[in-house]
Motif scaffolding. Structure first.
Motif, PDB file in Angstrom:
ATOM      1  N   GLY A 192     -96.776  14.841 -73.762  1.00 24.21           N
ATOM      2  CA  GLY A 192     -97.303  13.515 -74.053  1.00 24.21           C
ATOM      3  C   GLY A 192     -97.706  13.251 -75.482  1.00 24.21           C
ATOM      4  O   GLY A 192     -98.293  12.214 -75.777  1.00 24.21           O
TER       5      GLY A 192
ATOM      6  N   GLU B  43     -92.238   6.381 -87.046  1.00 23.30           N
ATOM      7  CA  GLU B  43     -91.114   6.878 -86.258  1.00 23.30           C
ATOM      8  C   GLU B  43     -90.073   7.551 -87.159  1.00 23.30           C
ATOM      9  O   GLU B  43     -89.794   7.082 -88.257  1.00 23.30           O
ATOM     10  CB  GLU B  43     -90.503   5.681 -85.531  1.00 23.30           C
ATOM     11  CG  GLU B  43     -89.492   5.990 -84.496  1.00 23.30           C
ATOM     12  CD  GLU B  43     -89.048   4.722 -83.781  1.00 23.30           C
ATOM     13  OE1 GLU B  43     -89.268   4.643 -82.568  1.00 23.30           O
ATOM     14  OE2 GLU B  43     -88.496   3.814 -84.446  1.00 23.30           O
TER      15      GLU B  43
ATOM     16  N   TYR C  50     -88.332   9.602 -82.638  1.00 22.51           N
ATOM     17  CA  TYR C  50     -89.605  10.114 -82.131  1.00 22.51           C
ATOM     18  C   TYR C  50     -90.762   9.393 -82.801  1.00 22.51           C
ATOM     19  O   TYR C  50     -90.674   8.991 -83.963  1.00 22.51           O
ATOM     20  CB  TYR C  50     -89.721  11.612 -82.410  1.00 22.51           C
ATOM     21  CG  TYR C  50     -88.914  12.451 -81.457  1.00 22.51           C
ATOM     22  CD1 TYR C  50     -89.512  13.043 -80.350  1.00 22.51           C
ATOM     23  CD2 TYR C  50     -87.545  12.634 -81.647  1.00 22.51           C
ATOM     24  CE1 TYR C  50     -88.765  13.800 -79.460  1.00 22.51           C
ATOM     25  CE2 TYR C  50     -86.800  13.386 -80.766  1.00 22.51           C
ATOM     26  CZ  TYR C  50     -87.420  13.965 -79.676  1.00 22.51           C
ATOM     27  OH  TYR C  50     -86.684  14.713 -78.787  1.00 22.51           O
ATOM     28  N   ALA C  51     -91.835   9.239 -82.047  1.00 23.37           N
ATOM     29  CA  ALA C  51     -93.071   8.637 -82.559  1.00 23.37           C
ATOM     30  C   ALA C  51     -94.248   9.353 -81.912  1.00 23.37           C
ATOM     31  O   ALA C  51     -94.122   9.950 -80.831  1.00 23.37           O
ATOM     32  CB  ALA C  51     -93.111   7.148 -82.238  1.00 23.37           C
ATOM     33  N   VAL C  52     -95.404   9.282 -82.556  1.00 19.58           N
ATOM     34  CA  VAL C  52     -96.621   9.890 -82.013  1.00 19.58           C
ATOM     35  C   VAL C  52     -97.133   9.042 -80.861  1.00 19.58           C
ATOM     36  O   VAL C  52     -97.144   7.812 -80.935  1.00 19.58           O
ATOM     37  CB  VAL C  52     -97.721  10.004 -83.091  1.00 19.58           C
ATOM     38  CG1 VAL C  52     -99.050  10.438 -82.491  1.00 19.58           C
ATOM     39  CG2 VAL C  52     -97.300  10.956 -84.186  1.00 19.58           C
ATOM     40  N   ASP C  53     -97.556   9.703 -79.803  1.00 21.42           N
ATOM     41  CA  ASP C  53     -98.311   9.056 -78.729  1.00 21.42           C
ATOM     42  C   ASP C  53     -99.747   9.540 -78.903  1.00 21.42           C
ATOM     43  O   ASP C  53    -100.024  10.732 -78.794  1.00 21.42           O
ATOM     44  CB  ASP C  53     -97.768   9.452 -77.362  1.00 21.42           C
ATOM     45  CG  ASP C  53     -98.444   8.701 -76.226  1.00 21.42           C
ATOM     46  OD1 ASP C  53     -99.582   8.228 -76.409  1.00 21.42           O
ATOM     47  OD2 ASP C  53     -97.838   8.593 -75.145  1.00 21.42           O
ATOM     48  N   VAL C  54    -100.667   8.633 -79.181  1.00 20.26           N
ATOM     49  CA  VAL C  54    -102.034   9.027 -79.543  1.00 20.26           C
ATOM     50  C   VAL C  54    -102.915   9.420 -78.355  1.00 20.26           C
ATOM     51  O   VAL C  54    -103.994   9.968 -78.554  1.00 20.26           O
ATOM     52  CB  VAL C  54    -102.742   7.913 -80.350  1.00 20.26           C
ATOM     53  CG1 VAL C  54    -102.029   7.684 -81.671  1.00 20.26           C
ATOM     54  CG2 VAL C  54    -102.853   6.633 -79.559  1.00 20.26           C
ATOM     55  N   THR C  55    -102.462   9.183 -77.142  1.00 16.78           N
ATOM     56  CA  THR C  55    -103.312   9.445 -75.971  1.00 16.78           C
ATOM     57  C   THR C  55    -103.849  10.874 -75.937  1.00 16.78           C
ATOM     58  O   THR C  55    -105.066  11.064 -75.854  1.00 16.78           O
ATOM     59  CB  THR C  55    -102.566   9.100 -74.671  1.00 16.78           C
ATOM     60  OG1 THR C  55    -102.136   7.748 -74.746  1.00 16.78           O
ATOM     61  CG2 THR C  55    -103.459   9.289 -73.461  1.00 16.78           C
TER      62      THR C  55
ATOM     63  N   THR D  69     -95.590  12.939 -78.053  1.00 17.31           N
ATOM     64  CA  THR D  69     -94.614  12.074 -78.698  1.00 17.31           C
ATOM     65  C   THR D  69     -93.898  11.234 -77.651  1.00 17.31           C
ATOM     66  O   THR D  69     -93.863  11.574 -76.466  1.00 17.31           O
ATOM     67  CB  THR D  69     -93.543  12.876 -79.479  1.00 17.31           C
ATOM     68  OG1 THR D  69     -92.831  13.710 -78.587  1.00 17.31           O
ATOM     69  CG2 THR D  69     -94.156  13.674 -80.609  1.00 17.31           C
ATOM     70  N   THR D  70     -93.349  10.154 -78.139  1.00 17.75           N
ATOM     71  CA  THR D  70     -92.429   9.359 -77.336  1.00 17.75           C
ATOM     72  C   THR D  70     -91.067   9.464 -78.011  1.00 17.75           C
ATOM     73  O   THR D  70     -90.979   9.793 -79.204  1.00 17.75           O
ATOM     74  CB  THR D  70     -92.862   7.886 -77.277  1.00 17.75           C
ATOM     75  OG1 THR D  70     -92.898   7.355 -78.608  1.00 17.75           O
ATOM     76  CG2 THR D  70     -94.236   7.741 -76.625  1.00 17.75           C
TER      77      THR D  70
ATOM     78  N   ARG E 233     -92.938  16.221 -76.487  1.00 19.77           N
ATOM     79  CA  ARG E 233     -92.594  15.104 -75.597  1.00 19.77           C
ATOM     80  C   ARG E 233     -93.094  15.357 -74.175  1.00 19.77           C
ATOM     81  O   ARG E 233     -93.741  14.495 -73.574  1.00 19.77           O
ATOM     82  CB  ARG E 233     -91.080  14.882 -75.611  1.00 19.77           C
ATOM     83  CG  ARG E 233     -90.627  13.682 -74.815  1.00 19.77           C
ATOM     84  CD  ARG E 233     -89.112  13.538 -74.820  1.00 19.77           C
ATOM     85  NE  ARG E 233     -88.500  14.656 -74.109  1.00 19.77           N
ATOM     86  CZ  ARG E 233     -87.608  15.500 -74.642  1.00 19.77           C
ATOM     87  NH1 ARG E 233     -87.213  15.360 -75.877  1.00 19.77           N
ATOM     88  NH2 ARG E 233     -87.106  16.482 -73.930  1.00 19.77           N
TER      89      ARG E 233
ATOM     90  N   ARG F  24     -87.099   7.439 -78.127  1.00 24.64           N
ATOM     91  CA  ARG F  24     -86.241   6.346 -77.684  1.00 24.64           C
ATOM     92  C   ARG F  24     -84.878   6.534 -78.324  1.00 24.64           C
ATOM     93  O   ARG F  24     -84.752   7.079 -79.426  1.00 24.64           O
ATOM     94  CB  ARG F  24     -86.836   4.989 -78.009  1.00 24.64           C
ATOM     95  CG  ARG F  24     -86.865   4.634 -79.461  1.00 24.64           C
ATOM     96  CD  ARG F  24     -87.453   3.233 -79.711  1.00 24.64           C
ATOM     97  NE  ARG F  24     -87.462   2.927 -81.128  1.00 24.64           N
ATOM     98  CZ  ARG F  24     -86.454   2.365 -81.783  1.00 24.64           C
ATOM     99  NH1 ARG F  24     -85.347   2.039 -81.152  1.00 24.64           N
ATOM    100  NH2 ARG F  24     -86.536   2.123 -83.076  1.00 24.64           N
TER     101      ARG F  24
END
Length: 122
Positions: free
Chosen positions: A55, A23, A68-73, A57-58, A52, A60
């Protein structure tokens, strides 16, 4: 937007590379991307929004910072799609590895047979 459209942009790929280690704040990401690509902070924000909204990244809130963080989906979906074609280069990599091994065997000098080894064993 299709995943490859999102990943086709070098700025967005770089942001994902930076997030692969964990993150990071929007400010940190912006500073690196602005320095490397010479783009404005609003342009960086737009790239973050594309990631974002699609989909990748996420985000918060942490006080006044956005993390920010990676969303692996979506990356898994890309990997599954690419997986259908992986055999094309896997076969070539296997063949290359075989050729490299053969080349090493051919380059090794044969041990010389001379009388000195036999003389030392006596």
């Amino acid at each position: 937007m299709h995943a490859f459209d999102v990943l086709g942009d070098p700025v967005r790929r770089r942001i994902l590379e930076l997030l692969a280690d964990g993150e990071r704040s929007a400010g940190d990401l912006g500073a690196v991307v602005q320095a490397e690509f010479g783009i404005s902070q609003p342009a960086v924000s737009q790239h973050l929004r594309v990631l974002r909204d699609n989909g990748f990244t996420t985000v918060r809130a942490a006080g006044t910072r956005r993390l920010y963080a990676v969303d692996v989906t979506p990356l898994r979906e890309v990997d599954e799609w690419i997986g259908r074609y992986r055999h094309f280069w896997a076969q070539r990599l296997d063949a290359l590895a075989t050729e490299l091994v053969r080349g090493r065997r051919e380059q090794r000098p044969e041990p010389q047979q001379n009388g000195t080894d036999a003389d030392h064993r006596r």
